[in-house]
Design a protein around this motif. Structure first.
Motif, short mmCIF file in Angstrom:
data_model
loop_
_atom_site.label_atom_id
_atom_site.label_comp_id
_atom_site.label_asym_id
_atom_site.label_seq_id
_atom_site.Cartn_x
_atom_site.Cartn_y
_atom_site.Cartn_z
N ASP A 101 -34.17 -8.17 24.67
CA ASP A 101 -33.78 -7.18 25.66
C ASP A 101 -32.25 -7.17 25.80
O ASP A 101 -31.56 -8.05 25.28
CB ASP A 101 -34.50 -7.43 26.99
N HIS A 102 -31.73 -6.16 26.52
CA HIS A 102 -30.29 -5.95 26.57
C HIS A 102 -29.55 -7.02 27.37
O HIS A 102 -28.32 -7.07 27.38
CB HIS A 102 -29.98 -4.54 27.12
N GLY A 103 -30.29 -7.88 28.02
CA GLY A 103 -29.68 -8.99 28.75
C GLY A 103 -28.92 -9.95 27.84
O GLY A 103 -28.15 -10.79 28.32
N ILE A 122 -18.35 -0.05 22.91
CA ILE A 122 -19.06 1.22 23.10
C ILE A 122 -20.49 0.86 23.45
O ILE A 122 -21.19 0.20 22.68
CB ILE A 122 -19.02 2.08 21.81
N TRP A 123 -20.90 1.25 24.64
CA TRP A 123 -22.22 0.89 25.16
C TRP A 123 -23.11 2.14 25.05
O TRP A 123 -22.89 3.12 25.76
CB TRP A 123 -22.10 0.44 26.62
N ILE A 124 -24.07 2.13 24.13
CA ILE A 124 -24.93 3.30 23.93
C ILE A 124 -26.25 3.03 24.63
O ILE A 124 -26.94 2.04 24.33
CB ILE A 124 -25.15 3.56 22.43
N ASP A 125 -26.61 3.91 25.56
CA ASP A 125 -27.72 3.57 26.45
C ASP A 125 -28.10 4.77 27.31
O ASP A 125 -27.23 5.55 27.72
CB ASP A 125 -27.26 2.43 27.37
N ALA A 126 -29.40 4.91 27.61
CA ALA A 126 -29.83 5.87 28.63
C ALA A 126 -29.40 5.39 30.01
O ALA A 126 -29.26 6.18 30.95
CB ALA A 126 -31.34 6.01 28.60
N SER A 128 -26.96 2.58 32.55
CA SER A 128 -25.60 2.01 32.54
C SER A 128 -25.61 0.49 32.67
O SER A 128 -24.57 -0.14 32.52
CB SER A 128 -24.75 2.65 33.63
N ASP A 129 -26.76 -0.10 32.94
CA ASP A 129 -26.91 -1.57 33.00
C ASP A 129 -25.80 -2.24 33.81
O ASP A 129 -25.34 -3.32 33.46
CB ASP A 129 -26.98 -2.16 31.58
N CYS A 130 -25.42 -1.59 34.91
CA CYS A 130 -24.37 -2.17 35.75
C CYS A 130 -24.85 -2.46 37.16
O CYS A 130 -24.07 -2.47 38.10
CB CYS A 130 -23.12 -1.28 35.75
N TYR A 141 -32.72 -8.61 34.56
CA TYR A 141 -31.35 -8.85 34.10
C TYR A 141 -30.89 -7.83 33.06
O TYR A 141 -29.69 -7.56 32.96
CB TYR A 141 -31.23 -10.28 33.55
N HIS A 142 -31.80 -7.23 32.29
CA HIS A 142 -31.34 -6.27 31.28
C HIS A 142 -30.67 -5.04 31.89
O HIS A 142 -30.01 -4.29 31.18
CB HIS A 142 -32.46 -5.88 30.29
N GLY A 143 -30.85 -4.84 33.17
CA GLY A 143 -30.16 -3.75 33.87
C GLY A 143 -28.83 -4.20 34.49
O GLY A 143 -28.24 -3.45 35.27
N TYR A 231 -25.83 -1.38 21.08
CA TYR A 231 -26.73 -0.25 20.83
C TYR A 231 -28.10 -0.51 21.43
O TYR A 231 -28.92 -1.21 20.86
CB TYR A 231 -26.85 0.00 19.33
N ASP A 232 -28.33 0.08 22.60
CA ASP A 232 -29.67 0.04 23.22
C ASP A 232 -30.43 1.23 22.62
O ASP A 232 -30.01 2.39 22.78
CB ASP A 232 -29.52 0.18 24.74
N VAL A 233 -31.54 0.95 21.92
CA VAL A 233 -32.22 2.06 21.23
C VAL A 233 -32.80 3.08 22.20
O VAL A 233 -33.13 4.19 21.79
CB VAL A 233 -33.32 1.58 20.24
MN MN Z 1 -29.48 -1.22 28.05
#
Ligand code: MN
Ligand code: ARG
Ligand code: MN
Ligand code: MN
Length: 318
Positions: A101-103, A122-126, A128-130, A141-143, A231-233
């Motif tokens: 996962d993106h965590g 460069i953060w590619i993602d639907a 913002s994980d912030c 945590y992945h968010g 790169y978050d798919v």
């Molecule tokens: Mn993500």
């Protein structure tokens, strides 16, 4: 030229089983053959697995976020990943981190940043994980890794992360592909002035315009900086990348997904990439031919992940 590969067989940053299988599936689907066919050498560091990880006892203090979901496991995994990505970068190898996962991005990026002091992301993602633990609707945590890297989650506040130091400034990151941002995340992004290109912007400027603006933003100070892509798919549309846990309609098209990589390759500044959130339990098996009839196998999204790696290594077929 050598690629350093590290897998993160970890799902603890979110709720669905399956993401931990991705590194193995991406390898068995043909990643290493594709890498060889592109005339790269590779050094495979294997997978970081939760069952092999040594979880340290917590120091006798109460953390601000003492009840953080899976904090000890995630912290220990990310510490190991941090050390691995910095070793790979130290050797001057192109670093690929396969999530999980993106965590894992707080570990991978903080490790790279130790070597590339002026790294841009460069953060590619639907998404913002912030989120911070206080704003997160899910507690996952992945968010949160972007907030963590910025220091919006204070250093020393999360168990398992005593080793971690926040390391990104607002001008170090550009987010592309946004379309599912939580209300409080939106407030944080605006307050801190984070550079974002939502899917609306991708349509408005075209992906070519978005990439031009991204490079312009990174070059504000008139000098080049090394570039990492996280790169978050799920940044890619679910019609193309169905096998991921937090899908959002209206994402990047297949061609746009590769265009981003081609453009970053052509800057000559590309040093590393994470490919995360591939969940092989959520979509169907496929086979695709790549290049000279090399077969890539796995679920649709596993195949896509292999193709993204190929583009990142300069493949111009895709
Ligand atoms: Mn993500
Ligand atoms: N914003 C939501 C949350 O905080 C979803 C995050 C999804 N993140 C991801 N890396 N897929 O839980
Ligand atoms: Mn996402
Ligand atoms: Mn949401």
């Amino acid at each position: 030229n050598t690629v350093g590969i590290v897998g993160v067989s970890v799902k603890e940053g979110q709720n669905l089983p399956g993401v931990e299988l991705a590194p193995e599936k991406i390898r068995s689907g043909g990643l290493l053959e594709v890498i060889k066919s592109l005339n790269w050498d590779y050094s495979d560091k294997g997978d970081i697995k939760t069952e092999n990880i040594q979880i340290q006892e917590r120091p006798s203090k109460i953390y601000k976020f003492n009840d953080f979901k899976n904090a000890d496991v995630i912290g220990a995994v990310n510490e190991k990943l941090h050390n691995t990505t910095s070793e790979i970068a130290e050797l001057g190898q192109f670093c690929i981190t396969l999530g999980g996962d993106h965590g894992c991005a707080s570990g991978s990026i903080s490790g790279l940043k130790k070597v590339y002091k002026d790294l841009k992301v460069i953060w590619i993602d639907a998404h913002s994980d912030c989120n911070t633990p206080e704003t997160s609707p899910s507690g996952n945590y992945h968010g949160m890794p972007v907030a963590h890297l910025f220091g919006w989650i204070p250093d020393g506040s999360v168990p398992g992360f005593d080793w971690f130091k926040s390391c990104l400034q607002k001008e170090d990151i550009v987010i592309i592909g946004l379309r599912d941002v939580d209300k409080e995340e939106k407030t944080l992004l605006a307050k801190h002035g984070i550079k974002c290109f939502s899917m609306h912007d991708v349509v408005k400027y075209g992906i070519a315009g978005v990439m031009e603006k991204t490079f312009e933003y990174f070059r504000k100070d008139g000098v080049d900086h090394p570039i990492h892509i996280s790169y978050d798919v799920d940044g890619i549309d679910p019609t193309v990348a169905y096998g991921t846990g937090t899908k959002a309609r209206g994402g990047l098209l297949y061609r746009e997904a590769h265009y981003i990589l081609r453009e970053v390759v052509s800057t000559g500044l590309f040093v590393s990439m994470d490919v995360v959130e591939v969940n092989p339990l959520l979509d169907k098996e496929k086979e695709y031919f790549h290049g000279d009839n090399k077969l890539i196998k796995g679920t649709e999204t596993v195949c896509l992940a292999i193709e993204l790696c190929a583009s990142a290594l300069g493949d111009t077929l895709l």
